[in-house]
Design an enzyme around this catalytic site. Structure first.
Site, PDB file in Angstrom:
ATOM      1  N   LYS A   1       0.706  -1.151   0.000  1.00 46.09           N
ATOM      2  CA  LYS A   1      -0.050   0.003  -0.011  1.00 46.09           C
ATOM      3  C   LYS A   1       0.864   0.992   0.098  1.00 46.09           C
ATOM      4  O   LYS A   1       0.634   2.166  -0.740  1.00 46.09           O
ATOM      5  CB  LYS A   1      -0.920   0.243   1.077  1.00 46.09           C
ATOM      6  CG  LYS A   1      -1.559   1.314   1.643  1.00 46.09           C
ATOM      7  CD  LYS A   1      -2.392   1.349   2.824  1.00 46.09           C
ATOM      8  CE  LYS A   1      -1.719   1.606   4.065  1.00 46.09           C
ATOM      9  NZ  LYS A   1      -1.354   3.041   4.221  1.00 46.09           N
ATOM     10  N   ASN A   2       1.891   1.210   0.898  1.00 48.88           N
ATOM     11  CA  ASN A   2       2.693   2.642   1.090  1.00 48.88           C
ATOM     12  C   ASN A   2       3.690   2.843  -0.134  1.00 48.88           C
ATOM     13  O   ASN A   2       4.276   3.771  -0.244  1.00 48.88           O
ATOM     14  CB  ASN A   2       3.468   2.522   2.365  1.00 48.88           C
ATOM     15  CG  ASN A   2       2.510   2.679   3.432  1.00 48.88           C
ATOM     16  OD1 ASN A   2       1.319   3.080   3.357  1.00 48.88           O
ATOM     17  ND2 ASN A   2       3.018   2.856   4.721  1.00 48.88           N
TER      18      ASN A   2
ATOM     19  N   CYS B   1      -4.804  13.199  14.103  1.00 48.88           N
ATOM     20  CA  CYS B   1      -4.512  11.965  13.884  1.00 48.88           C
ATOM     21  C   CYS B   1      -4.646  10.868  14.883  1.00 48.88           C
ATOM     22  O   CYS B   1      -4.025  11.443  15.918  1.00 48.88           O
ATOM     23  CB  CYS B   1      -3.559  11.606  12.758  1.00 48.88           C
ATOM     24  SG  CYS B   1      -3.126   9.976  12.398  1.00 48.88           S
TER      25      CYS B   1
ATOM     26  N   ARG C   1       1.522  14.502  13.873  1.00 53.66           N
ATOM     27  CA  ARG C   1       1.512  14.365  12.201  1.00 53.66           C
ATOM     28  C   ARG C   1       1.548  15.526  11.411  1.00 53.66           C
ATOM     29  O   ARG C   1       0.670  15.484  10.599  1.00 53.66           O
ATOM     30  CB  ARG C   1       0.850  13.148  11.674  1.00 53.66           C
ATOM     31  CG  ARG C   1       1.067  11.537  12.496  1.00 53.66           C
ATOM     32  CD  ARG C   1       0.432  10.691  11.864  1.00 53.66           C
ATOM     33  NE  ARG C   1       1.070  10.095  10.629  1.00 53.66           N
ATOM     34  CZ  ARG C   1       0.570   9.039   9.963  1.00 53.66           C
ATOM     35  NH1 ARG C   1      -0.740   8.484  10.380  1.00 53.66           N
ATOM     36  NH2 ARG C   1       1.137   8.510   8.951  1.00 53.66           N
TER      37      ARG C   1
ATOM     38  N   ASP D   1       5.227   0.884  12.058  1.00 51.29           N
ATOM     39  CA  ASP D   1       4.003   0.081  11.508  1.00 51.29           C
ATOM     40  C   ASP D   1       3.803  -1.311  11.847  1.00 51.29           C
ATOM     41  O   ASP D   1       2.772  -2.073  11.629  1.00 51.29           O
ATOM     42  CB  ASP D   1       3.911   0.126  10.070  1.00 51.29           C
ATOM     43  CG  ASP D   1       3.493   1.688   9.766  1.00 51.29           C
ATOM     44  OD1 ASP D   1       3.047   2.381  10.293  1.00 51.29           O
ATOM     45  OD2 ASP D   1       3.526   1.800   8.429  1.00 51.29           O
TER      46      ASP D   1
ATOM     47  N   ARG E   1      -8.502  -0.272   5.250  1.00 47.02           N
ATOM     48  CA  ARG E   1      -7.528   0.768   4.687  1.00 47.02           C
ATOM     49  C   ARG E   1      -6.405   0.015   3.994  1.00 47.02           C
ATOM     50  O   ARG E   1      -5.608   0.607   2.911  1.00 47.02           O
ATOM     51  CB  ARG E   1      -7.069   1.693   5.675  1.00 47.02           C
ATOM     52  CG  ARG E   1      -8.356   2.884   5.864  1.00 47.02           C
ATOM     53  CD  ARG E   1      -7.960   3.990   6.723  1.00 47.02           C
ATOM     54  NE  ARG E   1      -6.582   4.342   6.289  1.00 47.02           N
ATOM     55  CZ  ARG E   1      -5.573   4.869   6.972  1.00 47.02           C
ATOM     56  NH1 ARG E   1      -5.847   5.086   8.310  1.00 47.02           N
ATOM     57  NH2 ARG E   1      -4.529   5.332   6.386  1.00 47.02           N
TER      58      ARG E   1
END
Ligand code: UD1
Length: 420
Positions: free
Chosen positions: A22-23, A117, A122, A305, A397
């Site tokens: 995804k990233n 967030c 952030r 993460d 997501r």
């Protein structure tokens, strides 16, 4: 809002295939703004953040010609709208990746500030300062970033903090700027290296990616992007931990073992067996596991993460483990939920002290952000009894088909569709 129901206590076994990162996909999609013509991306994960980015790109005037089975064909010729509205940006911070490319292509950008967030403040200050250094006039008004620059010009810029999307934003902007840009203290994440490599394939002149200093010689135009997204290292790590926490024996295929080396070493230190293949990993547990310490850091350090997922694992280790979160200031949202399952965790500032317990018990749980939700799924897989996880849109997501993948590994898991 769907719920995921898990009856814990089942050992996971078998093979699971990792989806595209995804990233890596999101910045490459934003980079399509810099091009004119038909872009062709393969290996794109079917996750909600990708759909959100595609909606945003269509909103900017581009045209999605195909989006299925991991392929995106996107025509960027007619991109002419410079506004990224609040309703799209607020659901995904990575939408701010369009700021640099819009300024570089259209000379103007109006991008909503993503706002607060769950995992910390952030801010985007480093993105903004970098673009100002390149000649952009930027001001904030009514929750939006307004930027203008007839043509960005090359500059020398030092990032006070290593930022992944900040590096990506400036890298993209500098590719079409006038002259040479030198970016110092940049992110070295594989997703940033991939972005630079793919921009080079489209005609950009970027060197130094993967080191602390990146040099970009601006060019006049870029050809459309044609690439295949590499496998997701965070999804890889999550399934490695899924095997470990269920005392399982799972082979993870279509992954890049080198990218998760920091996790592999930590799992081995905790007493698990990790076998590395060329594009696969196998994690085997003999049921014994001791508590160990981790400290999150930018790549190649231990990924923030994967912190929540690793903490779930350590709740069932023998002895204590100390988990230090250095990347984000408020990334322990999962702790209160893990404690409701019987975990013994104390928070002191950015440190979590986890004392292993014999077992966790299933509970109703609330997903709070993407990776925190993954940690709850992992804890629920190992817990005694049933857990019902609500607000699973957070998981959707970033994880492609998570319940099907776990089900095929033997987990007793299903999704309860709730109509609004
Ligand atoms: C990216 C990843 C996210 C991951 C994070 C850290 C994507 C789409 N998201 O997020 O999954 O958790 O990297 O590996 O790739 N900061 C500032 N000012 C700025 C920008 C950042 O102070 O202008 C700070 C942040 O508050 C944070 C640190 O820098 O403390 C790192 O954040 P950053 O790398 O920017 O995270 P993201 O790029 O948003």
């Amino acid at each position: 809002m769907d719920k995921i129901v898990i009856e814990g206590g089942k050992r996971l076994e078998g093979e699971v295939e990792i989806s595209g990162a995804k990233n890596a996909a999101l910045p490459i999609m934003a980079a399509m703004i810099l091009t004119t013509g038909q872009n062709n991306l393969g290996g794109v994960p079917q996750v909600r953040d990708v759909t959100t980015m595609l909606n945003l790109l269509n909103d900017l005037g581009g045209c999605t010609e195909e989006f299925n089975a991991g392929r995106i064909i996107f025509d960027s010729t007619d991109i002419n709208n410079f506004e990224a509205p609040y309703d799209l940006v607020s659901t995904m911070r990575a939408s701010s990746l369009v700021l640099g490319p819009l300024l570089a292509r259209l000379g103007r950008a109006k991008v909503s500030l993503p706002g607060g967030c769950a995992i910390g403040a952030r801010p985007l200050d480093l993105h903004i300062k970098g673009l100002e250094c390149m000649g952009a006039k930027i001001h904030l008004e009514k929750g939006y970033i307004y930027g203008e620059a007839k043509r960005l010009r090359g500059a020398r810029y030092y990032f006070d903090t290593v930022t992944v999307t900040g590096t990506a934003n400036l890298l993209m902007a500098a590719s079409l700027a006038d002259g040479k840009t030198v970016l110092e203290n940049v992110a070295k994440e594989p997703e940033v290296v991939f972005l630079a490599d793919m921009l080079n394939q489209s005609g950009a002149k970027i060197t130094g990616q993967g080191t602390d200093l990146i040099i970009i010689e601006g060019v006049q135009s870029l050809k459309p992007i044609n690439c295949h997204i590499f496998p997701d290292r965070i999804e890889t790590g999550t399934y490695m931990i899924a095997s470990a926490i269920t005392k399982g024996n799972v082979k993870i295929t279509n992954c890049i073992p080198k990218q998760v080396e920091s996790l592999t070493l930590k799992l081995r230190q905790a007493g698990l067996i990790v076998e590395e293949g060329e594009k696969s990993l196998r994690v085997i547990s003999d049921g014994q596991m001791n508590g160990i310490n981790i400290k999150t850091q930018p790549h190649p350090g231990f990924a923030t993460d994967l912190q929540a997922q690793f903490m779930a694992l350590m709740t069932l280790a023998q002895g204590k483990s100390i988990i230090l979160e250095t990347v984000f200031e408020n990334r322990f949202m999962h702790v209160s939920e893990l404690k409701r399952m019987g975990a013994d965790i104390t928070i002191q500032g950015r440190t979590a002290i986890v004392s292993g317990v014999k077992e966790l018990s299933g509970a109703p749980l609330m997903a709070t952000d993407l990776r925190a939700s993954a940690s709850l799924v992992l804890a629920a897989l190992a817990a005694k009894g049933e857990s019902v996880i609500s607000r699973v849109y957070h998981i959707d997501r970033g994880y492609s088909n998570i319940e099907q993948k776990l089900y095929r590994l033997g987990a007793r898991i299903h999704r309860k569709k709730i109509r609004n």
